[in-house]
Write a protein that holds these residues in place. Structure first.
Motif, short mmCIF file in Angstrom:
data_model
loop_
_atom_site.label_atom_id
_atom_site.label_comp_id
_atom_site.label_asym_id
_atom_site.label_seq_id
_atom_site.Cartn_x
_atom_site.Cartn_y
_atom_site.Cartn_z
N PHE A 316 179.97 11.30 29.66
CA PHE A 316 179.41 12.19 28.46
C PHE A 316 177.79 12.01 28.52
N LEU A 317 177.34 10.84 29.28
CA LEU A 317 175.74 10.80 29.36
C LEU A 317 175.32 11.45 30.40
N ASP A 324 169.31 15.83 31.16
CA ASP A 324 169.43 14.49 31.97
C ASP A 324 168.44 13.37 31.08
N ILE A 325 169.22 12.44 30.87
CA ILE A 325 168.54 11.15 30.14
C ILE A 325 168.45 10.00 30.87
N GLN A 331 167.29 2.84 36.03
CA GLN A 331 167.34 1.66 35.54
C GLN A 331 167.11 1.69 34.00
N ARG A 332 166.60 2.83 33.45
CA ARG A 332 166.53 3.09 32.11
C ARG A 332 167.26 4.41 31.47
N VAL A 333 167.22 4.67 30.34
CA VAL A 333 167.66 5.86 29.95
C VAL A 333 166.63 6.18 28.46
N GLN A 334 166.72 7.43 28.06
CA GLN A 334 165.85 7.87 27.03
C GLN A 334 166.70 7.54 25.70
N GLU A 335 166.50 6.33 25.26
CA GLU A 335 167.12 5.61 24.12
C GLU A 335 167.15 6.37 22.70
N PRO A 338 171.07 11.33 21.52
CA PRO A 338 172.32 10.95 20.67
C PRO A 338 173.63 10.52 21.29
N ARG A 339 173.57 10.74 22.77
CA ARG A 339 174.63 10.33 23.48
C ARG A 339 174.34 8.82 23.81
N TYR A 340 173.34 8.19 23.89
CA TYR A 340 172.92 6.86 24.03
C TYR A 340 173.24 6.14 22.98
N LEU A 341 172.74 6.69 21.92
CA LEU A 341 173.18 5.98 20.59
C LEU A 341 174.37 5.88 20.18
#
Length: 652
Positions: A316-317, A324-325, A331-335, A338-341
């Motif tokens: 789902f990420l 696209d996050i 190496q990183r994502v948009q923190e 909501p999907r990351y949270l």
């Protein structure tokens, strides 16, 4: 009306930032090439790196590219297949979920090589090109809007299927730790490798498989998320296994997590010379790496995290219909997405369950192992009451996990732990050890502190006091009792009162009392006949005058009351000069023969001494020893236990 025309342009110089200098290691670069092979429906991708690391080949057996595909898709920076290819954008012809998304991966090749050759075969036609970093940079200097790679001559092309990429003029400083390290890292970057998925990665002639990851073979405890089909054939050290929910209750039913989390028996087992540190949780989406280590983002400093490793899949990420996050280098994502949270909340919930079970399993198995290796330790644990045993087993489990050089150091650690536990058991504070069992620094501090208190807390009390009591018990002759009591009494006032542990002497006060005639050397003959010794001590704000009478001397109550009143009056006078107006003074007479009132009117004795001062009293030689023996009966038992403990600890 504004009739000006506006135009946004993209300079070739932006390529430096989009890909050429974005990747810092060979594993990340090869990952992009392997992902392209997957999207091309290849069943196999071969990676060949020569011994001198001067040439790298990446060859797949996928569908290849036409000249138009090469220009419009591969060479076009930012081509987004999922949105621009209406037929095979999100799903390939074989039904694979597409990995590529940004259209920047091909630039990553320039991170490790200065020259790139691409050959491809499609619909019975082969063609190819050669690109160079120098050529791109020349186009940038000339302010050109595009770069034209050099076509390959037909004689240079030897491909009959798929795509072949050849990297030369290698930047050796970015090649990492070697082939074995690359093998391990690539195996952790894909979850779709193997016959089950119809996709094979071959590095220098050897297929990459899940065993190359290096994490599962060291896993001691394993947690699988529901619906995960994990091959555990390589988990040779596995002792416990459990299933975990694959979603939070508030999630939609199609939003799930797959994968596993495991713990090693020791943190050092996760430190691989080839693959680096395996102490982390890899996140994948659509079968490829999405985040290299999400564990660092959880801000969990508890001990168990030092033992963690794992791989989870959260498709789902990387949903097709959502932004696209992931950053370009993954190496990183948009923190704040909501999907990351949601993922962070899920992991925190799951790891809470993991930590609890890890503590239980670890105690169980570490204690069993310690007992197996040391029968003496088993004997000690078996003698403990159930309440204490639980804390003791937690201590042993914790000590087992501490890094030591060899078995002898481990045994020494257990010995200190046993002594510390027994000392704290005396004080009723074994829970202090249990409460700090996951804090290594605190635990070691407790052990050291208890070691430094060994003499004063246990041996000084148990051994020195018992020695004095034993000496008195062995005496029959009354004169001998008098000599021994004189030797011990004033330095061991606990014989008079168990609360007087730290009674101290004041030479200045004793000199004042000599001046006042309380403590004198030139006694009258009558006094010489009656007195053995007299001393002044203080304890916790209390002023004590203790006079030892001769054991055979028959004393009268009126004499003792008068002497006691004199001592109190003179001592009070001295203390008032020093500014203490209402001193707490006690006078204690130690005598051998009972006074007459002892049998006829014992209450009169109490009232007469209370009139001298509250707490003043008469003590008999024999009753003094008996009361001390009763007061320290517990220490008598502990002394026996201490002897057993010494024998046990020596046997560990």
């Amino acid at each position: 009306m504004n009739l000006h025309k506006y135009e946004m342009t993209v300079d070739l110089n932006v390529l430096d930032h989009l890909g050429i200098n974005l990747y810092s290691n060979i594993a990340a670069v090869i990952t992009e090439a392997v992902a392209n092979a997957w999207d091309a429906d290849a069943s196999q991708v071969k990676i060949n790196i020569d011994q001198n690391s001067s040439r790298i080949e990446i060859i797949d057996d996928g569908i290849g590219m036409s000249v138009n595909d090469m220009n419009k898709k591969y060479l076009r920076v930012g081509y987004r297949r999922r949105f621009e290819d209406q037929q095979l954008g999100c799903i390939t012809a074989k039904g694979r979920p597409t990995m590529g998304r940004k259209g920047l991966g091909k630039l990553s090749l320039f991170s490790i090589a200065n020259e790139i050759e691409v050959q491809t075969f499609h619909n019975s036609f082969a063609h190819g090109l050669r690109m160079s970093l120098e050529g791109i940079q020349q186009s940038v200097k000339k302010s050109e809007k595009s770069y034209s790679p050099q076509p390959l001559d037909v004689t240079e092309i030897n491909l009959t299927k798929g795509t072949k990429i050849v990297l030369t003029d290698i930047k050796r400083e970015r090649l990492g730790r070697g082939i074995n390290a690359l093998r391990r890292r690539l195996s952790r970057r894909f979850s779709v490798v193997g016959s089950k998925h119809g996709f094979e990665i071959i590095l220098n002639g050897q297929p990459i498989n899940m065993n190359d990851r290096g994490d599962l073979p060291v896993v001691q405890f394993l947690w699988e998320f529901e619906g995960t089909e994990l091959d555990t054939s390589s988990t040779l050290n596995l002792l416990e296994k459990e299933s975990l929910p694959n979603r939070l209750d508030a999630w939609d039913s199609d939003k799930q997590i797959k994968g596993w989390i495991g713990t090693a028996s020791l943190p050092k087992e996760l430190d691989s010379e080839d693959a680096g540190n395996l102490n982390g949780i890899v996140v994948l989406a659509r079968g490829r790496l999405f985040h290299e280590n999400i564990l660092d983002k959880l801000n969990d400093g508890r001990l168990y995290t030092k033992y963690l490793t794992g791989q989870i899949e959260a498709d789902f990420l990387d949903a097709d219909d959502l932004p696209d996050i992931a950053t370009s280098d993954r190496q990183r994502v948009q923190e704040d997405d909501p999907r990351y949270l949601d993922l962070i909340a899920f992991l925190k919930s799951s790891l809470t369950k993991v930590e609890k079970r890890w503590s239980e399993w670890r105690k169980k198995h570490e204690v069993e192992k310690a007992k197996e290796n040391s029968p003496a330790l088993k004997d000690w644990l078996d003698t403990l009451p159930k309440g204490h045993r639980k804390s003791a087993e937690s201590l042993i489990a914790k000590l087992s996990s501490l890094p030591v050089e060899n078995d002898e150091d481990q045994k020494l650690l257990f010995k200190h732990g046993v002594f510390a536990f027994e000392r704290m058991k005396l004080r009723g504070s074994t829970e202090e050890l249990a409460n700090n069992i996951h804090n290594t620094d605190k635990l070691l501090s407790l052990l050291a502190d208890r070691d430094s208190l060994e003499a004063s807390l246990y041996r000084d009390i148990a051994k020195s006091r018992l020695e004095a009591i034993k000496q008195f018990q062995a005496l029959v002759d009354e004169d001998a009792k008098e000599r021994v009591l004189q030797e011990y009494l004033f330095d061991h006032l606990w014989l008079l009162d168990t609360a007087w542990d730290r009674a101290t002497q004041s030479e200045i006060m004793e000199s004042r009392l000599i001046q006042e005639g309380v403590i004198v050397d030139d006694l009258t003959e009558k006094e010489k006949l009656g007195r053995v010794d007299i001393a002044y001590r203080t304890n916790a704000g209390k002023h004590i005058i203790a006079e030892l009478k001769k054991v055979k001397r028959k004393m009268k109550l009126i004499e003792l009351q008068a002497q006691g009143q004199t001592y109190v009056d003179k001592l009070t006078k001295v203390l008032k000069v020093q500014g203490e107006n209402n001193p707490n003074v006690e006078v204690v007479f130690i005598i051998g023969k009972p006074i007459d009132e002892e049998t006829t009117n014992p209450e009169r004795i109490k009232s007469s001494m209370a009139a001298v001062s509250p707490g003043s009293r008469i003590v008999y030689y024999d009753s003094l020893i008996a009361s001390a023996q009763r007061a320290y009966s517990e220490y008598l038992e502990k002394s026996k236990e201490l002897d057993k403990l010494d024998i046990l600890v020596d046997a560990i």
